[in-house]
Design a protein around this motif. Structure first.
Motif, short mmCIF file in Angstrom:
data_model
loop_
_atom_site.label_atom_id
_atom_site.label_comp_id
_atom_site.label_asym_id
_atom_site.label_seq_id
_atom_site.Cartn_x
_atom_site.Cartn_y
_atom_site.Cartn_z
N UNK A 150 -0.78 52.35 35.99
CA UNK A 150 -0.87 53.46 36.95
C UNK A 150 0.25 53.33 37.96
N UNK A 151 0.47 54.36 38.79
CA UNK A 151 1.52 54.28 39.82
C UNK A 151 1.25 53.24 40.90
N UNK A 152 0.03 52.73 40.99
CA UNK A 152 -0.34 51.88 42.11
C UNK A 152 0.49 50.61 42.19
N UNK A 153 0.87 50.04 41.06
CA UNK A 153 1.65 48.80 41.09
C UNK A 153 2.96 48.99 41.84
N UNK A 154 3.64 50.10 41.58
CA UNK A 154 4.91 50.36 42.25
C UNK A 154 4.72 50.80 43.70
#
Length: 232
Positions: A150-154
């Motif tokens: 998901x985008x959360x890591x970045x």
């Protein structure tokens, strides 16, 4: 709460582990040693070990491992513990997101990154055995323990910077409301699909979200809701 969700939340709440590998020196025997870990954003454990370590030699010969995750307790058998069974693979210690995430939880490991023989190993989960306490236990497949990319890591680093720079009062309120702890120094050190972690006066506190999130927008909504609950 179903057993898989409880097991996943338990795993998020601790960074203490004992890694067991198949011994090369004493063939057929397991070899165990302490192994602090953090989870990546998909929920796979990451450990940092030296090429000189007995574990590394064993993993290079047989990648099948288990990791026992546990918390501090006077009576360990009366509290939760989780055995993760899977395959260890070496990953890039220079990955900036993994490195930054690991060092937020284990800042003392900075010196290891200056050495050329320390590498991350990710444990690719196959099954887990969760013991929640007396009479509540079971085997679980890996799928309920994991999340898709998901985008959360970045986005994690920016979320942490914002919360620590602009919302330290909220962090203190979270500590008081959820854990009953009055903290002076507070720092959000990690956020993931299930919740977030705050270092409060050198103690790491875990906060679970009511529903999983996938991006910064979901994180904002969940953090605002918790702030409102603190003021209610």
């Amino acid at each position: 709460m179903d057993l898989a969700t409880e097991a996943r939340q338990f795993l998020r709440s601790t960074h203490k582990g004992i890694l067991s590998t198949q011994s090369v020196r004493m063939k057929g025997y397991p070899f165990a040693s302490v192994a602090p870990f953090v989870l990546d954003h998909q929920g796979q454990p990451l450990i940092l070990i030296s090429t000189l370590a007995e574990h590394t030699k064993n993993i290079q010969a047989d990648h099948r491992v288990s990791l026992l995750a546990f918390t501090d307790a006077d009576d360990l058998q009366a509290h939760g513990r989780l055995t993760l069974v899977g395959d260890a693979e070496q990953t890039d210690k220079e990955d900036p997101l993994l490195r930054a995430r690991y060092l937020r939880y284990f800042p003392q490991a900075e010196q290891y990154f200056a050495m050329h023989d320390f590498y991350f190993y990710r444990i690719l989960l196959r099954e887990v055995r969760y013991i929640a306490g007396f009479g509540r236990m079971g085997w679980l497949q890996a799928e309920p323990m994991l999340y898709a990319r998901s985008p959360l890591a970045a986005q994690e680093a920016a979320i942490l910077t914002h919360m620590n720079a602009d919302h330290s009062d909220n962090l203190r309120a979270y500590c008081q409301h959820v854990h009953g702890i009055t903290a002076n120094a507070v720092e959000m050190i990690g956020i993931d699909a299930d919740g977030f972690d705050v270092r409060a006066d050198q103690q790491v506190l875990r906060f679970n979200f009511e529903q999983p999130i996938q991006d910064a927008q979901g994180a904002r909504a969940a953090l605002v809701a918790l702030a409102q609950a603190c003021r209610a």
